[in-house]
Design a protein around this motif. Sequence first.
Motif, PDB file in Angstrom:
ATOM      1  N   ALA A  86      15.058   1.795   6.956  1.00 24.55           N
ATOM      2  CA  ALA A  86      13.630   2.011   6.688  1.00 24.55           C
ATOM      3  C   ALA A  86      13.259   3.485   6.772  1.00 24.55           C
ATOM      4  O   ALA A  86      12.216   3.904   6.254  1.00 24.55           O
ATOM      5  CB  ALA A  86      12.784   1.210   7.678  1.00 24.55           C
ATOM      6  N   VAL A  87      14.121   4.269   7.396  1.00 21.94           N
ATOM      7  CA  VAL A  87      13.851   5.695   7.548  1.00 21.94           C
ATOM      8  C   VAL A  87      13.715   6.393   6.206  1.00 21.94           C
ATOM      9  O   VAL A  87      12.981   7.383   6.070  1.00 21.94           O
ATOM     10  CB  VAL A  87      14.959   6.356   8.406  1.00 21.94           C
ATOM     11  N   PHE A  88      14.386   5.870   5.175  1.00 26.20           N
ATOM     12  CA  PHE A  88      14.339   6.535   3.880  1.00 26.20           C
ATOM     13  C   PHE A  88      13.010   6.310   3.154  1.00 26.20           C
ATOM     14  O   PHE A  88      12.712   6.997   2.180  1.00 26.20           O
ATOM     15  CB  PHE A  88      15.526   6.104   3.022  1.00 26.20           C
ATOM     16  N   THR A  89      12.201   5.349   3.626  1.00 30.09           N
ATOM     17  CA  THR A  89      10.826   5.241   3.124  1.00 30.09           C
ATOM     18  C   THR A  89      10.050   6.509   3.460  1.00 30.09           C
ATOM     19  O   THR A  89       9.318   7.061   2.626  1.00 30.09           O
ATOM     20  CB  THR A  89      10.124   4.019   3.743  1.00 30.09           C
ATOM     21  N   TYR A  90      10.225   6.998   4.687  1.00 32.62           N
ATOM     22  CA  TYR A  90       9.580   8.240   5.106  1.00 32.62           C
ATOM     23  C   TYR A  90      10.119   9.425   4.315  1.00 32.62           C
ATOM     24  O   TYR A  90       9.367  10.318   3.917  1.00 32.62           O
ATOM     25  CB  TYR A  90       9.817   8.495   6.598  1.00 32.62           C
ATOM     26  N   VAL A  91      11.428   9.445   4.096  1.00 32.93           N
ATOM     27  CA  VAL A  91      12.040  10.577   3.407  1.00 32.93           C
ATOM     28  C   VAL A  91      11.486  10.710   1.990  1.00 32.93           C
ATOM     29  O   VAL A  91      11.100  11.804   1.560  1.00 32.93           O
ATOM     30  CB  VAL A  91      13.574  10.444   3.383  1.00 32.93           C
TER      31      VAL A  91
ATOM     32  N   LYS B  14       9.305   8.206  -5.122  1.00 32.23           N
ATOM     33  CA  LYS B  14       9.686   6.846  -5.513  1.00 32.23           C
ATOM     34  C   LYS B  14       9.740   5.949  -4.284  1.00 32.23           C
ATOM     35  O   LYS B  14      10.080   6.414  -3.190  1.00 32.23           O
ATOM     36  CB  LYS B  14      11.050   6.850  -6.210  1.00 32.23           C
ATOM     37  N   PRO B  15       9.441   4.677  -4.434  1.00 30.37           N
ATOM     38  CA  PRO B  15       9.558   3.771  -3.287  1.00 30.37           C
ATOM     39  C   PRO B  15      11.024   3.551  -2.928  1.00 30.37           C
ATOM     40  O   PRO B  15      11.894   3.473  -3.807  1.00 30.37           O
ATOM     41  CB  PRO B  15       8.903   2.479  -3.780  1.00 30.37           C
TER      42      PRO B  15
ATOM     43  N   LYS C 101       0.827  -1.206   0.000  1.00 28.52           N
ATOM     44  CA  LYS C 101       0.000   0.000   0.000  1.00 28.52           C
ATOM     45  C   LYS C 101       0.860   1.255   0.000  1.00 28.52           C
ATOM     46  O   LYS C 101       0.590   2.217  -0.708  1.00 28.52           O
ATOM     47  CB  LYS C 101      -0.917  -0.011   1.225  1.00 28.52           C
ATOM     48  N   ASN C 102       1.941   1.223   0.811  1.00 27.82           N
ATOM     49  CA  ASN C 102       2.824   2.376   0.884  1.00 27.82           C
ATOM     50  C   ASN C 102       3.567   2.585  -0.425  1.00 27.82           C
ATOM     51  O   ASN C 102       3.803   3.718  -0.844  1.00 27.82           O
ATOM     52  CB  ASN C 102       3.823   2.207   2.024  1.00 27.82           C
ATOM     53  N   HIS C 103       3.956   1.479  -1.098  1.00 34.29           N
ATOM     54  CA  HIS C 103       4.649   1.614  -2.373  1.00 34.29           C
ATOM     55  C   HIS C 103       3.734   2.233  -3.418  1.00 34.29           C
ATOM     56  O   HIS C 103       4.155   3.068  -4.228  1.00 34.29           O
ATOM     57  CB  HIS C 103       5.139   0.254  -2.841  1.00 34.29           C
TER      58      HIS C 103
ATOM     59  N   ASP D 296      12.049   2.708  13.306  1.00 29.60           N
ATOM     60  CA  ASP D 296      12.521   2.932  11.935  1.00 29.60           C
ATOM     61  C   ASP D 296      13.517   4.080  11.843  1.00 29.60           C
ATOM     62  O   ASP D 296      14.259   4.184  10.860  1.00 29.60           O
ATOM     63  CB  ASP D 296      11.343   3.230  11.004  1.00 29.60           C
ATOM     64  N   LEU D 297      13.536   4.935  12.837  1.00 24.84           N
ATOM     65  CA  LEU D 297      14.364   6.132  12.780  1.00 24.84           C
ATOM     66  C   LEU D 297      15.852   5.808  12.695  1.00 24.84           C
ATOM     67  O   LEU D 297      16.631   6.597  12.162  1.00 24.84           O
ATOM     68  CB  LEU D 297      14.084   7.010  14.012  1.00 24.84           C
TER      69      LEU D 297
END
Length: 480
Positions: A232-237, A266-267, A2-4, A227-228
Amino acid sequence: MKNHLLLASFLTLSISWGYGSAKQVDSPLTPKEAYKLAKEAYIFSFPLLMNYRTMHMQAIDENSKFYNGGFGKWRSYDPASPENQDVVTPNIDTPYSFAWVDLRQEPWVLTLPKIDTARYYTSQWNDLWGFVLDNPGSIKDGNEGGNFLLAGPNWKGKKPEGIKRIIQGESSFLGSLTRTEFLGNNDLDNLSQIQKNYKLQPLSAFLGKTAPKPAAKIEWLQWKEEDLHTDAVFTYVNFLLSLTKPNAADQAILHRIAKLGIIGGKPWQPEKLDPKVREYVQQGIIDATSLIEEGAKESKNSSSFFGNRETMQNEYLHRAVGVYAGMFSNTADQAFYIPWDTDAEGHYLDGSKYAYEITFPANGAPPVKYFWSITMYSLTDHFLVANPIHRYSINSRNPIVKEKDGAMTIFISHRSPGKDKELNWLPTPKGPFYMVLRTYGPSTSIVDEKWEMPVVKAVPAHSALMGSIYHMLNWFSSDH
């Protein structure tokens, strides 16, 4: 999945705003290069992450204890206590009112009420990059109140009638930490009434017109604290970059980190990285975190950490240190903050080892227009310290006892320094701590660092304890 899909939906917008290219750079990354890029990207994007963390708990996550009701809603607090943990290094002198606005559909209008002339208030507004955009209120506008327009980065309209000025940032979401001076325990009703009179409304409602079509719904990423400190933090970025408009000053770094796959819309796909490269990415994040933490420890004042795009320029580490040390801390013209974390001998402050004293000579208190304060924080979590007298700061409006020559000494210790000194006592935790001196409406001598700060003098903890016992025995031996 869903996030992708969500991130992919932002791709067209991101390309048009200049976030990298539609294709991820294909040249292979070396582990050393990946380390450098990850470290750089983490420091660059840290303000986005911290602001999203706060916005998520206050305006998005309905299950959060800090939820304020959503975008365009205020949540005001009484004077801060150790239980207030939605921002680090909280301020007890000027209770907070928080709000966030979504500016994708249309601008919003902030209305400040008229207040009494002796009180300080300011409505600070930041974008997701942590830039301090404006401070409507006492210092810039006086205490007469007024209307101010909050606009997104792509809004190009004219200033409507009845609006004092336009506040515009580089993200589609802006946040406010509005401060209202608290004048003591008898002031709670007055404080509450002022806070209730802060108002936010869409521009269409302010003008009495029909609202435009709603903006597209966003499927927000659920914030996970763990995640910080992982890749995985770069998903938020990548997600958050899509909610900002890139500035030309950042094009160089945006181009560099695109090679790592950090591109708005982008994912983030770390599983496609070589395992050794991914290992170095993780180490880059760890070392970036250490740099930010060390920067906060070494800081001597707040002037270089908070400001607008013009004053901060490309000082990415300073910007990151600022949001780490104190989210929504303000600019020097409003308030100048000076941390105290070492004594006169350069040793870190620790309430389990020593008691301390700070003495201001006669006429040597901080020169300010409004007031100054010293607030106590635990070094382990950066929050206020619970104590038996419920005192978390001392400020110039308190009944501080002075010496005959006009000097005043603040006693800083875990145990009471004695009943005759408790008006001047600021309790510490039984462990490491730091203090922040805040000056409101500071003079140029403070901002220019020409005012001479007093030192923190260490006193062995057992001496402070013996002093307390002496005063207790003296009390029992007298006639009561």
